[in-house]
Design an enzyme around this catalytic site. Structure first.
Site, PDB file in Angstrom:
ATOM      1  N   GLU A 191      24.346  73.782  52.181  1.00 28.66           N
ATOM      2  CA  GLU A 191      25.834  73.615  52.455  1.00 28.66           C
ATOM      3  C   GLU A 191      26.045  72.585  53.489  1.00 28.66           C
ATOM      4  O   GLU A 191      26.586  73.166  54.544  1.00 28.66           O
ATOM      5  CB  GLU A 191      26.478  75.108  52.688  1.00 28.66           C
ATOM      6  CG  GLU A 191      26.052  76.164  51.480  1.00 28.66           C
ATOM      7  CD  GLU A 191      26.823  77.482  51.922  1.00 28.66           C
ATOM      8  OE1 GLU A 191      27.005  77.773  53.025  1.00 28.66           O
ATOM      9  OE2 GLU A 191      27.170  78.099  51.002  1.00 28.66           O
ATOM     10  N   GLU A 383      24.103  78.988  44.267  1.00 24.08           N
ATOM     11  CA  GLU A 383      24.436  80.142  44.793  1.00 24.08           C
ATOM     12  C   GLU A 383      25.920  80.387  44.056  1.00 24.08           C
ATOM     13  O   GLU A 383      26.554  79.676  43.967  1.00 24.08           O
ATOM     14  CB  GLU A 383      24.883  79.924  46.248  1.00 24.08           C
ATOM     15  CG  GLU A 383      23.647  80.029  47.098  1.00 24.08           C
ATOM     16  CD  GLU A 383      23.986  80.109  48.663  1.00 24.08           C
ATOM     17  OE1 GLU A 383      24.921  80.512  48.840  1.00 24.08           O
ATOM     18  OE2 GLU A 383      23.354  79.161  49.306  1.00 24.08           O
TER      19      GLU A 383
HETATM   20  C1  BGP Z   1      26.303  81.051  51.642  1.00 24.18           C
HETATM   21  C2  BGP Z   1      25.360  80.764  52.378  1.00 24.18           C
HETATM   22  C3  BGP Z   1      24.242  82.040  52.117  1.00 24.18           C
HETATM   23  C4  BGP Z   1      24.831  83.090  51.987  1.00 24.18           C
HETATM   24  C5  BGP Z   1      26.008  83.323  51.071  1.00 24.18           C
HETATM   25  C6  BGP Z   1      27.011  84.454  51.259  1.00 24.18           C
HETATM   26  O1  BGP Z   1      27.256  80.165  52.468  1.00 24.18           O
HETATM   27  O2  BGP Z   1      24.365  79.562  52.059  1.00 24.18           O
HETATM   28  O3  BGP Z   1      23.188  81.976  53.003  1.00 24.18           O
HETATM   29  O4  BGP Z   1      24.559  84.132  52.674  1.00 24.18           O
HETATM   30  O5  BGP Z   1      27.065  82.311  51.543  1.00 24.18           O
HETATM   31  O6  BGP Z   1      27.535  84.359  52.488  1.00 24.18           O
HETATM   32  P1  BGP Z   1      27.687  85.969  53.291  1.00 24.18           P
HETATM   33  O7  BGP Z   1      26.070  86.405  53.392  1.00 24.18           O
HETATM   34  O8  BGP Z   1      28.468  85.526  54.521  1.00 24.18           O
HETATM   35  O9  BGP Z   1      28.386  86.697  52.527  1.00 24.18           O
END
Ligand code: BGP
Length: 484
Positions: A191, A383
């Site tokens: 990201e 993701e």
């Molecule tokens: C993205 C990241 C991850 C992750 C996901 C979900 O921004 O790359 O590392 O955890 O989001 O976010 P969160 O865990 O804050 O719900």
């Protein structure tokens, strides 16, 4: 009868994780401290995002390292470090074709810039990779995912210093040489777009070391250093292992215009500029023409050398990748709702998750089309998923129909995008085995097909239990997406 989608024969179905949220064992086998180790659990949900995005200082780092009583969930994750065989077996049972994980830089180079690597760290990842290959699961490796060797933050303010480019390429070279022939897909940084907003999380930057420069200036400087480092790493990878591919990655935020008012539409275009900036550079090999104005508007001046321009030009990425959870709104007025590391305005047509993120499967198709139109490169969705509160029944079941429904609707839209002609090569839903949340440092927010018995306080047996979504996803993979 629901529509049948045709996914490419070799489509890479899988799931994604990151070392700092998953591995734990932060003090074992020679690993150095990382920026993720200073992320303290905040009991008040309303203060969590604020805490995450607040500038970090040397003083706060020292306090965290000396804090004996506080809870730091990313230090223990869900102990993948000691459960990797059991976990990979579960992924294999689901039929995974690929698994995304990250390598912790400080496990390889405890101080970030050591001459020689820590063999125990390399061995751990080699074991993980070999275990995956045993089941024909293609490793998809992120080199830097929201953690940075703390020693380098304290020594040279993380990515704010140009010297960090050399430290990173040295680290990457060690990985490429060691895992040559075993890892085909790499992602340089997770990201990348968030560096302009979150200097510490994405860049290991300490506000007290910024001197008289503004936070924005320092973050953008760090962004440029990461871009050059990513291009240099791409060059090295292609030299060391020509069959391997390097991807660039952003958190895609699809921001629709608030209304058809031209100013709102322009706000949406500007939001795309800010979101795509780093991918534009890495995919096209140069800063886009809009960057000049964007930097001027932010009062930022970058030191871009002729050598930087050359390395960027000659070493573009092989594929593009992104995370996608939600869509937002650009321009206009209105009520706010939470989102992935930033809040946005409410879209009346969309429902939200328990955490306020707007659920928008069609937005994924919109993004896929935009990204393919923009780059004409293969796309890996690395993701996606629903963070939700799960309930474990007395007989160890989790009936997560809400998660199945979210993933089902998003996979349908990938199917639509494939019909639109978009070259999507793989899909790795986030947190395929429950892990610590990035933004909230909590366990309550779960994404997995596999439930991990651990609560927000770090209590639990760490036992793994299959949720209903496990069998559902297993079937999706077995039928290559024809039966959702
Ligand atoms: C993205 C990241 C991850 C992750 C996901 C979900 O921004 O790359 O590392 O955890 O989001 O976010 P969160 O865990 O804050 O719900």
């Amino acid at each position: 009868m629901s529509k049948v989608y045709r996914f490419p024969e070799n489509f890479l179905w899988g799931g994604a994780t990151a070392a700092n949220q998953f591995e734990g064992a932060t003090r074992e086998d020679g690993k150095g401290w990382t920026t993720a180790d200073t992320a303290k659990y905040e009991p008040d949900p309303k203060l969590r995002m604020q805490q995450m995005l607040a500038p970090m200082t040397t003083e706060k780092v020292e306090a965290a390292l000396n804090d004996q009583a506080g809870l730091y969930p990313k230090r223990y994750g869900v102990d993948f470090y000691h459960h990797y065989k059991e976990d990979i077996k579960l992924l294999a049972e689901m039929g995974f074709k690929t698994f995304r994980f990250s390598i912790s830089w400080a496990r390889i180079l405890p101080n970030g810039d050591d001459d020689e690597p820590n063999e125990q760290g390399l061995q751990f990842y080699e074991n993980v990779i070999d275990e995956l290959l045993k089941y024909n699961i293609e490793p998809l490796v992120t080199i830097s995912h929201y953690e940075f060797p703390l020693a380098l933050s304290l020594k040279q303010n993380g990515w704010a210093d140009r010297k960090t480019i050399a430290a990173f390429t040295h680290y990457a070279e060690i990985l490429f040489k060691r895992f040559k022939g075993k890892v085909k897909y790499w992602i340089s940084f997770n990201e990348m777009n968030f560096i302009t907003m979150t200097g510490y999380l994405a860049g290991g930057i300490l506000a007290d070391k910024n001197g008289d420069q503004s936070e924005t200036q320092v973050n953008y400087t760090a962004m440029h250093h990461q871009l050059v480092a990513a291009a240099q790493a791409t060059k090295l990878l292609h030299e060391i292992d020509p069959a391997a591919q390097m991807g660039s990655m952003i958190a895609r935020i699809e921001n629709y215009p608030a209304t058809s008012k031209p100013e709102d539409v322009m706000a949406s275009v500007e939001s795309d500029h800010a979101n795509f900036l780093m991918m534009d550079v890495l995919a096209n090999g140069e800063y886009p023409s809009y960057a000049k104005r964007l930097f001027a508007d932010n009062h930022v001046t970058l030191d871009i050398t002729p050598e930087d321009r050359q390395v960027l030009k000659e070493n573009t990425c092989d594929f593009v990748s992104f995370s996608y959870y939600m869509s937002g709104i650009a321009g206009g007025e209105g009520e706010e709702t939470a989102g992935n590391l930033m809040s946005t305005k409410k879209n009346p047509y969309l429902k939200t998750s328990d955490w306020g993120w707007q659920i928008d499967p069609v937005g994924l198709r919109v993004s896929l089309n935009k990204i393919y139109d923009r780059y004409h490169k293969p796309i890996f969705i690395v993701e996606n998923g629903l963070g939700a509160k799960d309930e474990l029944t007395a007989d160890h079941q989790v009936h997560d129909d809400y998660r199945i429904s979210y993933l089902h609707d998003h996979i349908e839209q990938i199917g639509e995008a494939l019909e639109d002609g978009v070259d999507v090569i793989g899909y790795t839903p986030w947190g395929c085995i429950d892990l610590v949340s990035a933004s909230g440092n909590e366990m309550s927010k779960r994404y997995g097909f596999v439930y991990v018995d651990q609560d927000d306080q770090g209590h639990g047996s760490l036992a793994r239990y299959k949720k209903d979504s496990f069998a559902w996803y297993q079937h999706v993979i077995a039928t290559n997406g024809t039966e959702l």
